[in-house]
Design a protein around this motif. Structure first.
Motif, PDB file in Angstrom:
ATOM      1  N   PHE A  91      -8.317  13.868  -2.792  1.00  0.00           N
ATOM      2  CA  PHE A  91      -9.299  14.906  -3.110  1.00  0.00           C
ATOM      3  C   PHE A  91      -9.243  15.261  -4.593  1.00  0.00           C
ATOM      4  CE2 PHE A  91     -10.507  19.324  -3.756  1.00  0.00           C
ATOM      5  CZ  PHE A  91     -11.783  19.315  -3.214  1.00  0.00           C
ATOM      6  N   PHE A  92      -8.016  15.446  -5.107  1.00  0.00           N
ATOM      7  CA  PHE A  92      -7.893  15.812  -6.520  1.00  0.00           C
ATOM      8  C   PHE A  92      -8.409  14.699  -7.428  1.00  0.00           C
ATOM      9  CE2 PHE A  92      -4.605  18.944  -5.056  1.00  0.00           C
ATOM     10  CZ  PHE A  92      -5.328  20.059  -5.442  1.00  0.00           C
ATOM     11  N   VAL A  93      -8.129  13.451  -7.051  1.00  0.00           N
ATOM     12  CA  VAL A  93      -8.603  12.332  -7.866  1.00  0.00           C
ATOM     13  C   VAL A  93     -10.133  12.285  -7.833  1.00  0.00           C
ATOM     14  CG1 VAL A  93      -8.586   9.829  -8.141  1.00  0.00           C
ATOM     15  CG2 VAL A  93      -6.489  11.016  -7.519  1.00  0.00           C
ATOM     16  N   ALA A  94     -10.705  12.447  -6.623  1.00  0.00           N
ATOM     17  CA  ALA A  94     -12.168  12.422  -6.520  1.00  0.00           C
ATOM     18  C   ALA A  94     -12.767  13.601  -7.283  1.00  0.00           C
ATOM     19  CB  ALA A  94     -12.596  12.476  -5.053  1.00  0.00           C
ATOM     20  N   TYR A  95     -12.104  14.755  -7.193  1.00  0.00           N
ATOM     21  CA  TYR A  95     -12.553  15.918  -7.963  1.00  0.00           C
ATOM     22  C   TYR A  95     -12.566  15.590  -9.450  1.00  0.00           C
ATOM     23  CZ  TYR A  95     -11.518  19.960 -10.886  1.00  0.00           C
ATOM     24  OH  TYR A  95     -11.501  20.840 -11.908  1.00  0.00           O
ATOM     25  N   ALA A  96     -11.469  14.942  -9.901  1.00  0.00           N
ATOM     26  CA  ALA A  96     -11.341  14.642 -11.325  1.00  0.00           C
ATOM     27  C   ALA A  96     -12.481  13.769 -11.824  1.00  0.00           C
ATOM     28  CB  ALA A  96      -9.993  13.960 -11.596  1.00  0.00           C
ATOM     29  N   VAL A  97     -12.885  12.761 -11.024  1.00  0.00           N
ATOM     30  CA  VAL A  97     -13.907  11.837 -11.534  1.00  0.00           C
ATOM     31  C   VAL A  97     -15.326  12.314 -11.236  1.00  0.00           C
ATOM     32  CG1 VAL A  97     -12.390   9.834 -11.436  1.00  0.00           C
ATOM     33  CG2 VAL A  97     -13.853  10.354  -9.478  1.00  0.00           C
ATOM     34  N   ILE A 109     -13.113   2.815 -13.160  1.00  0.00           N
ATOM     35  CA  ILE A 109     -11.881   2.142 -12.728  1.00  0.00           C
ATOM     36  C   ILE A 109     -11.385   2.740 -11.414  1.00  0.00           C
ATOM     37  CG2 ILE A 109      -9.486   1.653 -13.336  1.00  0.00           C
ATOM     38  CD1 ILE A 109     -10.268   1.530 -16.199  1.00  0.00           C
ATOM     39  N   ILE A 110     -11.414   4.067 -11.320  1.00  0.00           N
ATOM     40  CA  ILE A 110     -10.902   4.713 -10.105  1.00  0.00           C
ATOM     41  C   ILE A 110     -11.702   4.284  -8.886  1.00  0.00           C
ATOM     42  CG2 ILE A 110     -10.758   6.941  -8.895  1.00  0.00           C
ATOM     43  CD1 ILE A 110      -8.473   6.710 -10.714  1.00  0.00           C
ATOM     44  N   ILE A 111     -13.031   4.283  -9.015  1.00  0.00           N
ATOM     45  CA  ILE A 111     -13.843   3.930  -7.842  1.00  0.00           C
ATOM     46  C   ILE A 111     -13.619   2.457  -7.471  1.00  0.00           C
ATOM     47  CG2 ILE A 111     -16.206   3.746  -6.957  1.00  0.00           C
ATOM     48  CD1 ILE A 111     -15.371   6.608  -7.220  1.00  0.00           C
ATOM     49  N   THR A 112     -13.604   1.584  -8.485  1.00  0.00           N
ATOM     50  CA  THR A 112     -13.391   0.159  -8.201  1.00  0.00           C
ATOM     51  C   THR A 112     -12.041  -0.067  -7.529  1.00  0.00           C
ATOM     52  OG1 THR A 112     -14.691  -0.395 -10.142  1.00  0.00           O
ATOM     53  CG2 THR A 112     -13.328  -2.134  -9.213  1.00  0.00           C
ATOM     54  N   PHE A 113     -10.969   0.502  -8.113  1.00  0.00           N
ATOM     55  CA  PHE A 113      -9.649   0.256  -7.546  1.00  0.00           C
ATOM     56  C   PHE A 113      -9.460   0.937  -6.203  1.00  0.00           C
ATOM     57  CE2 PHE A 113      -8.774  -1.659 -11.518  1.00  0.00           C
ATOM     58  CZ  PHE A 113      -7.803  -2.584 -11.215  1.00  0.00           C
ATOM     59  N   SER A 114     -10.174   2.034  -5.975  1.00  0.00           N
ATOM     60  CA  SER A 114     -10.101   2.648  -4.660  1.00  0.00           C
ATOM     61  C   SER A 114     -10.665   1.702  -3.612  1.00  0.00           C
ATOM     62  CB  SER A 114     -10.862   3.972  -4.635  1.00  0.00           C
ATOM     63  OG  SER A 114     -10.231   4.892  -5.482  1.00  0.00           O
ATOM     64  N   GLY A 115     -11.789   1.061  -3.955  1.00  0.00           N
ATOM     65  CA  GLY A 115     -12.385   0.107  -3.033  1.00  0.00           C
ATOM     66  C   GLY A 115     -11.426  -1.029  -2.717  1.00  0.00           C
TER      67      GLY A 115
END
Lengths: 307, 264
Positions: A91-97, A109-115
């Motif tokens: 949640f905090f990471v998604a909040y951050a981006v 990068i966060i969305i790609t690596f999350s996938g």
């Protein structure tokens, strides 16, 4: 397979047309019936018969077996812990981006690596954590290498995690490893909900004199609650059904339900295959409840954050 | 508004996420290169690549993945097409069925497969050929949620009815409509479904392990019990495979959403 030709305004009676239309899906339904429905039902009926085939409820007695109870409790514990930890972290990471306005390239990068990471599990994940936090892992080595000269001349190395009760091949290690695929799943599923939070709401509450804390408590969190709850339930189910990582990391020494079922398939550790089917049925019941709750909450969430 | 101010709280969480993503990667890579004491070497990789069981597992898994992709494409493209064209009311049923592999954990599923197909009348586990048929069917089921959703998303983006009527008015039969009109329009969707199925099958442990077939993941698990450096090298190879196919997927489906929810 007979396929009707496309005839708009056909004179066929409606029900005959409908029958042929559904028949087009027959190959799919047949495949699913043979390779998914029948094997599953076979397992479930197995839970309610004796070895001679008579109906019985006695197999449910497996849920009074202390080893089985322990397995369920351990699985529930791991799933709850990783759902909460992975959920909060994600949640905090998604909040951050999203709302947090982290730089654009970080978001990509966060969305790609999350996938990628959300789909990464199994045996290699276990190896990765062994190489990182195992007894000879590189972070362990770094922490162990931080030494000070002690009073008696012997080196004093206070940071070796294994001197403080840490053990990767344990519940803690399992939670750490599961978090690797849990928090990215949270990022992926919660980001759309966070994107649904309008900047105007923030401005409106600010113009009414609300503090940041009041805005989150009275506006953002209530709107996000169904999404957060729904996704946490999804994470719970995700961890509850996992097998490969736990098996490879701990060699089956942690008594999860999935590990226990694996041992039952290999060697009938319960001494009664039908009790094994009852145990598997219990898992499916829990998974079904989580998925139903997840989709109900998702529907609720999409009603609120539709843009 | 001060939206452009640097939000250190946000940066903090992104950095933690980066660390969580990359430290285990780095740890594995580092470990895999340290088989020879005191120097960086590719020895662990050389040992893995020299092991015939690795190539056997690799070949087996690749072959099974390709067969799985072909079969699930053959099942799902016509089925989803027909659903869009003629039986839209079947959608809720289809959605529930295709989510079942998420509800039934793989370990429970393989338990059911073994109970059903290891005894008469459908005894498939006696010979390797029929076991392989069973395992492919299992892989098709396990990758079904991804394949269905990928093709569903692709189909939603095209006007199935108009394309079909246009092709039919030019004299196409059903096969021609599917093969020359619908499939070319769905190539991105099929490719996404194929890539995620490929990644799923290549990393799949449970079916192969309990049906005792020489796939890549059981070999990896076995090696992990006895060796230290080779498993790290294998994990890197496996990372590369998975990330290559999923990275490609993200590249081609940018903008489109192939939302997968779970599956291990």
């Amino acid at each position: 397979m007979t396929t009707p030709r496309l005839r708009p305004g056909s004179s066929h009676p409606w029900h005959e047309q409908t029958f042929w239309n559904w028949l087009g899906l027959a190959p799919f339904f047949l495949f699913v019936l043979v390779f998914l429905i029948v094997p599953s039902l076979n397992l479930f009926t197995g839970a309610f018969v004796t070895s001679s085939g008579d109906f019985t409820l006695a197999n449910l007695g497996v849920f009074r077996n202390p080893n089985v109870i322990k397995a369920y409790l351990t699985s529930l514990q791991v799933s709850l812990l990783t759902a909460v930890i992975g959920g909060l972290f994600g949640f905090f990471v998604a909040y951050a981006v999203t709302i947090g306005n982290a730089p654009r390239w970080m978001r990509g990068i966060i969305i790609t690596f999350s996938g990628l990471a959300a789909n990464f599990g199994g045996v290699p994940l276990a190896f990765a954590f062994i190489a990182t936090l195992g007894r000879t892992g590189f972070i362990t080595a770094i922490l162990r290498g931080i030494c000070f000269p002690g009073a008696d001349g012997a080196a004093f190395c206070p940071f070796n995690p294994y001197d403080h009760g840490f053990n990767l091949y344990s519940l803690t290690g399992l939670v750490l490893a599961y978090t690797y695929f849990q928090f990215p799943l949270m990022v992926l599923t919660i980001t759309p909900a966070l994107e649904g939070i309008r900047r105007e709401w923030r401005e409106a509450s600010a113009s009414l004199g609300a503090s940041t804390w009041q805005y989150w408590r009275d506006v953002a969190i209530p709107v996000l609650t169904p999404s957060i709850l729904g996704t946490s339930i999804l994470l719970f189910g995700n961890a509850f059904g996992a097998y490969a990582t736990a098996q490879a990391l701990t060699g089956g020494s942690i008594p999860l339900v999935t590990i226990f079922i694996g041992q039952q398939i290999r060697g009938d550790v319960l001494g009664n295959p039908h009790e094994g089917y009852a145990m598997a049925l219990g898992m499916v019941v829990i998974m079904a409840v989580t998925i139903v709750a997840y989709s109900a909450l998702q529907r609720q969430a999409s009603r609120w954050t539709r843009s | 508004m001060n939206a452009r101010r640097t939000n250190w709280w946000a940066i903090f969480w992104v950095v933690i996420a980066f660390l969580y993503f990359f430290l285990p990667m780095y740890g594995t890579l580092d470990f895999s290169l340290r088989m020879q004491r005191g120097e960086i070497s590719l020895l662990a990789y050389e040992i893995v690549f020299a092991d015939p069981r690795f190539w056997q597992g690799f070949q087996y898994s690749t072959l099974m993945a390709l067969i799985t992709i072909v079969i699930s494409t053959l099942i799902f493209v016509p089925t989803v097409y027909w659903m869009y064209l003629r039986v839209p009311q079947a959608r809720p049923v289809m959605e529930i069925i295709t989510i079942l592999p998420f509800i039934i954990p793989a370990i429970v599923y393989v338990f059911g497969l073994i109970r059903t197909f290891s005894r008469p009348p459908f005894q498939l586990t006696l010979s390797t050929v029929t076991t392989d048929m069973l395992i492919v069917a299992g892989y098709v089921v396990i990758s079904m949620p991804f394949m269905f959703r990928a093709i569903d998303v692709g189909m939603r983006a095209i006007d199935v009815r108009t394309l079909t009527e246009a092709a039919q008015s030019l004299g196409s039969n059903w096969f021609q409509v599917l093969a020359f009109v619908i499939v070319p329009n769905l190539r991105i969707a099929i490719l996404s479904g194929a890539l995620i199925s490929f990644a799923t099958v290549m990393g799949e442990l449970i079916l192969a392990s309990f049906l005792v077939r020489p796939a890549l993941a059981p070999y990896m698990a076995l090696l992990g019990l006895t060796k230290a450096y080779e498993p790290a090298a294998l994990a890197i190879i496996s990372y590369a495979l998975t990330w290559f196919s999923l990275g490609l997927l993200q590249l081609i489906s940018r903008g489109g959403t192939t939302r997968q929810i779970t599956g291990r």
